[in-house]
Design an enzyme around this catalytic site. Structure first.
Site, mmCIF file in Angstrom:
data_model
loop_
_atom_site.group_PDB
_atom_site.id
_atom_site.type_symbol
_atom_site.label_atom_id
_atom_site.label_comp_id
_atom_site.label_asym_id
_atom_site.label_seq_id
_atom_site.Cartn_x
_atom_site.Cartn_y
_atom_site.Cartn_z
ATOM 1 N N LYS A 1 0.857 -1.189 0.000
ATOM 2 C CA LYS A 1 0.000 0.000 0.000
ATOM 3 C C LYS A 1 0.890 1.233 0.000
ATOM 4 C CE LYS A 1 -3.600 2.376 2.576
ATOM 5 N NZ LYS A 1 -4.580 2.286 3.669
ATOM 6 N N LYS B 1 -2.182 -1.514 -3.809
ATOM 7 C CA LYS B 1 -3.054 -0.344 -3.758
ATOM 8 C C LYS B 1 -2.222 0.923 -3.848
ATOM 9 C CE LYS B 1 -6.032 2.038 -0.567
ATOM 10 N NZ LYS B 1 -6.495 2.183 0.764
#
Ligand code: PBG
Length: 338
Positions: free
Chosen positions: A204, A258
């Site tokens: 992330k 992400k």
């Protein structure tokens, strides 16, 4: 793969033969995208009576408990197999108590959804505290302003148990603390939740594309701060593999990259290295850019939306978290309004 050498004027290898009709293109398509590949991120807000549309995420709402129950029922009818819940609590505090309170808003919503739908829809819960802390960080902030890793994962472990007790099938730690997956796995097992799975937000990035999401959950990071002390630097790709392997070692069942589109190389690379289900999060900013440009008449909403989602699958993601889930499900069912 041998390719016939073109002879003068008569190339024998003509890829265009396979592009002649829509049926032919469909037949030879390498990438498939279906409603069951998508996970709908949903927001449930404490203390409201009617759903509130999120200004920077047109078509996405902060739901009430009632409206999320209706909404997930409708998604299930449309063939959506999974939702990811985020909570917006009425009050926030330094440790984010709402994240692990059995009566916290996500836990309340999960209990209803599990009672309504049983196992028909995979109920996932985002596991973090930023929506619940008054300073907006994803953990416990020390006096020197640094997020305390080990104090934070203790809170995550409690939140995981609260979510699993409330009926989550999957918990999804998104805070990027070291060791969070192992701590959560141990806590779940200790509390008899050995069949609750972990979808780790493994790679992330500290991305500017989360802007609209922070409106959705009413989060402002105190003092104009950022998450660069725990989320990944966008310049780093190899580091994603370090994160992914660490999470798998600690017991992650599925991993995530992400955001998605600016990180297709990372998705591709992670896919080459792991065989567990790989998810990618088409985040709020990615969605909003499509909506805003389409509203200006600058791009074709449906075509760009399909191209984005298809590209994420082509890069190697099995599953996509996207605010386009409902649109896609309705679109493929032939009744989208975008
Ligand atoms: C953290 C979390 C965030 C998102 C999902 N989980 C925000 C952040 O890290 O600041 C962003 C999702 C999006 O932008 O759509 N709980």
């Amino acid at each position: 793969m041998p390719v016939d050498a073109p002879t003068a004027g008569f190339p024998t290898h003509r890829p265009r033969r396979l592009r002649t009709t829509a049926a032919m293109r469909e037949l030879v398509a390498e990438t498939r995208l279906g409603t069951s590949d998508l996970i709908a991120p949903l927001f449930v807000r404490e203390g409201i009576d009617t759903p509130v549309e999120i200004g920077s995420l047109p078509g996405v709402y902060q739901d009430t408990v009632d409206s999320i129950r209706r909404g997930v029922g409708e998604l299930a009818e449309l063939g959506v197999r999974a939702v990811m819940l985020f909570g917006v609590p009425a009050t926030k505090d330094a440790v984010g108590s709402g994240a692990f309170d059995p009566d916290g808003i996500v836990q309340v919503a999960l209990r209803h959804l599990r009672a309504d739908l049983g196992d028909d829809v995979v109920l996932m819960a985002d596991l973090c505290v930023d929506e619940y802390t008054d300073h907006g960080h994803c953990g416990i902030v020390r006096d020197d302003g640094v997020v305390d890793n080990d104090a934070t994962i203790e809170i995550y472990a409690k939140a995981a148990v609260a979510q699993a007790d409330a009926g989550a099938h999957v918990v999804a730690p998104s805070g990027m603390m070291d060791g969070q997956v192992g701590a959560i796995r141990a806590a779940l097992d200790e509390h008899g939740h050995d069949d609750v799975a972990i979808l780790a937000y493994s790679a992330k990035y500290a991305s500017a594309l989360y802007g609209p999401f922070r409106d959705a959950v009413d989060v402002t990071i105190a003092g104009g701060g950022d998450r660069k002390g725990y989320q990944q630097d966008p310049r780093n790709a190899r580091e994603s593999l370090v994160e992914v392997f660490a999470d798998l070692e600690q017991g992650a069942d599925m991993v995530m990259v992400k955001p998605a589109l600016a990180y297709l190389d990372v998705i591709h690379e992670v896919r080459r290295h792991v065989d567990v289900p790989l998810a990618a999060y088409h985040v709020s900013g990615e969605y909003s850019m499509i909506k805003a440009a389409a509203a200006n008449g600058w791009i074709d909403h449906d075509a760009v939306a399909l191209e984005h989602l298809t590209s994420i699958r082509r890069a190697g993601a099995d599953l996509i978290l996207t605010y386009l889930t409902r649109w896609f499900a309705e679109f493929t069912a032939g009744k989208a309004t975008s």
